[in-house]
Design a protein around this motif. Sequence first.
Motif, mmCIF file in Angstrom:
data_model
loop_
_atom_site.group_PDB
_atom_site.id
_atom_site.type_symbol
_atom_site.label_atom_id
_atom_site.label_comp_id
_atom_site.label_asym_id
_atom_site.label_seq_id
_atom_site.Cartn_x
_atom_site.Cartn_y
_atom_site.Cartn_z
ATOM 1 N N GLU A 113 0.812 -1.221 0.000
ATOM 2 C CA GLU A 113 0.000 0.000 0.000
ATOM 3 C C GLU A 113 0.844 1.270 0.000
ATOM 4 O O GLU A 113 0.486 2.268 -0.621
ATOM 5 C CB GLU A 113 -0.945 -0.003 1.208
ATOM 6 N N SER A 114 1.982 1.249 0.700
ATOM 7 C CA SER A 114 2.774 2.469 0.862
ATOM 8 C C SER A 114 3.373 3.002 -0.440
ATOM 9 O O SER A 114 3.700 4.177 -0.525
ATOM 10 C CB SER A 114 3.909 2.212 1.856
ATOM 11 N N VAL A 115 3.534 2.165 -1.445
ATOM 12 C CA VAL A 115 4.162 2.650 -2.682
ATOM 13 C C VAL A 115 3.265 2.487 -3.899
ATOM 14 O O VAL A 115 3.669 2.795 -5.030
ATOM 15 C CB VAL A 115 5.513 1.940 -2.958
ATOM 16 N N ALA A 116 2.036 2.028 -3.702
ATOM 17 C CA ALA A 116 1.131 1.782 -4.829
ATOM 18 C C ALA A 116 0.866 3.073 -5.596
ATOM 19 O O ALA A 116 0.738 4.135 -4.994
ATOM 20 C CB ALA A 116 -0.177 1.195 -4.309
ATOM 21 N N PRO A 117 0.792 3.003 -6.922
ATOM 22 C CA PRO A 117 0.551 4.213 -7.707
ATOM 23 C C PRO A 117 -0.836 4.822 -7.436
ATOM 24 O O PRO A 117 -1.012 6.030 -7.508
ATOM 25 C CB PRO A 117 0.657 3.739 -9.162
ATOM 26 N N PHE A 118 -1.810 3.979 -7.142
ATOM 27 C CA PHE A 118 -3.128 4.420 -6.684
ATOM 28 C C PHE A 118 -3.519 3.466 -5.551
ATOM 29 O O PHE A 118 -3.065 2.322 -5.517
ATOM 30 C CB PHE A 118 -4.185 4.298 -7.787
ATOM 31 N N GLY A 127 -9.313 11.576 0.400
ATOM 32 C CA GLY A 127 -7.849 11.617 0.396
ATOM 33 C C GLY A 127 -7.196 10.410 -0.253
ATOM 34 O O GLY A 127 -5.984 10.230 -0.164
ATOM 35 N N LEU A 128 -7.982 9.564 -0.913
ATOM 36 C CA LEU A 128 -7.395 8.384 -1.554
ATOM 37 C C LEU A 128 -7.065 8.681 -3.013
ATOM 38 O O LEU A 128 -7.682 9.545 -3.636
ATOM 39 C CB LEU A 128 -8.387 7.222 -1.468
ATOM 40 N N ASP A 129 -6.076 7.964 -3.533
ATOM 41 C CA ASP A 129 -5.759 8.066 -4.959
ATOM 42 C C ASP A 129 -6.515 6.960 -5.673
ATOM 43 O O ASP A 129 -6.309 5.780 -5.397
ATOM 44 C CB ASP A 129 -4.266 7.860 -5.196
ATOM 45 N N VAL A 130 -7.402 7.361 -6.588
ATOM 46 C CA VAL A 130 -8.284 6.384 -7.223
ATOM 47 C C VAL A 130 -8.078 6.384 -8.729
ATOM 48 O O VAL A 130 -7.957 7.433 -9.351
ATOM 49 C CB VAL A 130 -9.763 6.707 -6.918
ATOM 50 N N LEU A 131 -7.999 5.190 -9.292
ATOM 51 C CA LEU A 131 -7.922 5.047 -10.742
ATOM 52 C C LEU A 131 -9.270 4.517 -11.217
ATOM 53 O O LEU A 131 -9.769 3.515 -10.694
ATOM 54 C CB LEU A 131 -6.829 4.034 -11.105
ATOM 55 N N TYR A 132 -9.860 5.197 -12.184
ATOM 56 C CA TYR A 132 -11.192 4.797 -12.638
ATOM 57 C C TYR A 132 -11.090 4.263 -14.068
ATOM 58 O O TYR A 132 -10.728 4.996 -14.972
ATOM 59 C CB TYR A 132 -12.127 6.006 -12.545
ATOM 60 N N GLY A 166 -1.664 -3.992 -10.403
ATOM 61 C CA GLY A 166 -1.410 -4.377 -9.010
ATOM 62 C C GLY A 166 -1.841 -3.438 -7.900
ATOM 63 O O GLY A 166 -1.236 -3.459 -6.826
ATOM 64 N N LEU A 167 -2.867 -2.598 -8.114
ATOM 65 C CA LEU A 167 -3.330 -1.731 -7.023
ATOM 66 C C LEU A 167 -3.836 -2.613 -5.877
ATOM 67 O O LEU A 167 -4.392 -3.687 -6.114
ATOM 68 C CB LEU A 167 -4.451 -0.800 -7.512
ATOM 69 N N LYS A 208 -12.325 -6.254 -4.197
ATOM 70 C CA LYS A 208 -11.325 -7.322 -4.295
ATOM 71 C C LYS A 208 -9.996 -6.868 -3.720
ATOM 72 O O LYS A 208 -9.520 -5.772 -4.014
ATOM 73 C CB LYS A 208 -11.146 -7.735 -5.756
ATOM 74 N N ASN A 209 -9.422 -7.717 -2.901
ATOM 75 C CA ASN A 209 -8.082 -7.485 -2.380
ATOM 76 C C ASN A 209 -7.091 -8.149 -3.336
ATOM 77 O O ASN A 209 -7.122 -9.354 -3.530
ATOM 78 C CB ASN A 209 -7.982 -8.082 -0.964
ATOM 79 N N ARG A 210 -6.194 -7.332 -3.914
ATOM 80 C CA ARG A 210 -5.292 -7.857 -4.941
ATOM 81 C C ARG A 210 -4.327 -8.900 -4.388
ATOM 82 O O ARG A 210 -4.033 -9.903 -5.053
ATOM 83 C CB ARG A 210 -4.510 -6.706 -5.576
ATOM 84 N N ALA A 211 -3.865 -8.701 -3.153
ATOM 85 C CA ALA A 211 -2.857 -9.605 -2.600
ATOM 86 C C ALA A 211 -3.438 -10.976 -2.275
ATOM 87 O O ALA A 211 -2.842 -12.008 -2.594
ATOM 88 C CB ALA A 211 -2.218 -8.997 -1.356
#
Length: 431
Positions: A332-337, A366-371, A389-390, A409-412
């Motif tokens: 989570e700390s380095v994810a692009p979104f 405050g979240l970075d979201v990709l749509y 891989g978000l 969905k949790n990617r991990a």
Amino acid sequence: MPTLKENPAEAQIVSHRYMMRSGMIRQSSAGIYSWLPLGLRVLKKIEQIVREEQNFAGCQELLMPTIQPATIWRESGRYEDYGKEMLRITDRHEREMLYGPTNEELITEIFRGSVRTYKDLPKLLYHIQWKFRDEVRPRFGVMRGREFLMKDTYSFDLNFDGAKKTYNKMFVAYLRTFARMGLRVIPMAADSGPIGGDMSHEFLILADTGESEVFCHKDILSFDLPKDNIDYNEDFQPIVDKWTELYAATDEKHNLSQESLLAEDLVSARGIEVGHIFYFGTKYSKAMNALISSPSGQEIPVEMGSYGIGISRLVAGIIEASHDDDGIIWPESVAPFDIGIINLSSGNESCDSACEDLYFRLENAGLDVLYDERDERAGVKFANMDLIGLPWQIIAGPRGIKNGVIELKNRATGEKDEMTLNSVLNKFARI
Ligand code: ATP
Ligand code: MG
């Protein structure tokens, strides 16, 4: 995000393949890359973690140029020594310049022009700047580039005792920095050159694709990291001792006698060097006349060390450490979104408005979201989202939206949960 369906032929390791396929980077020439929007986001996140931890440890940021004059490298004697890895440039006035492969000379020049007395010590200065090294074999994408982004810190102390304290501080700062990126690093004894001593450590992450061969005691792999609320005035010698008393060395430093000594306890693996800390005493201060007045009034050369982190290499290193067959799994700390929203029925009015509403509310929280609102098949969207891989995916289809629910969905872990729109907002607005 120009994603690719096929693996590029030149990409030999998984991080390079995924970085190319997810559209994070594009090669410009051998070992030189452009960072596309998705890749740049990760690079900036890593850079920021490194910056925060350096600042927290008492380092001050500055910015030195990429282009340096040959004169200072002649003073240190490294202009000839550096050889073909140095990119040499001549300007219009026939002055010899170079694209900096590192900055010991330049920081020493700055220091000697500004600091004269022990009263201003210790001092820790760093910058985050592009370097150029004309590597013989640039390969594996940004893992071994020719142009690469490095954080380099330089320390100045009055004497060896002070330099050792500073070294220990950086040692602990590095453990914290890499832990925040979800990485398990191992500090390994490294070559300290003509200076000798034991104050040179490389920080490596284990990965089958690593370029270094490494050997260590298996217990180091399960060491706890220094606690969160650390006080940089503390004596860190016990922490450094704990991390360095068990055997850990790269092939350059490996002692064959350890193999029979450690027997079952020896792990032999491959690793990626992500950082290097190094005490070199008065090597540059003597050669370049960086003197300070000591408490007794003598003029003495200042004690120095340097501390590098390969920021652009880390992007690839984190992927090597965290991926599966479908793609990248960003910590989570380095994810692009933080979250990706997949609209399964772009053009469907209720789906569109529910997705847009979620998008804006999450962004406002405050979240970075990709749509992903492209007019593409569901399979393509799923595959792309897994590839980049978000950490979280919100999957919204017309049937669910009719009932006010989406799938999270949790990617991990791959776990999927059906959730109401409100409970999604509650979950993430709290992060
Ligand atoms: P290596 O042994 O991998 O060539 P180095 O010993 O030359 O590394 P340093 O001079 O200590 O590396 O540089 C500090 C950090 O910069 C390294 O720990 C590494 O993470 C990174 N780095 C060095 N060279 C490169 C490169 N060619 N491409 C990407 N990152 C690099
Ligand atoms: Mg090198």
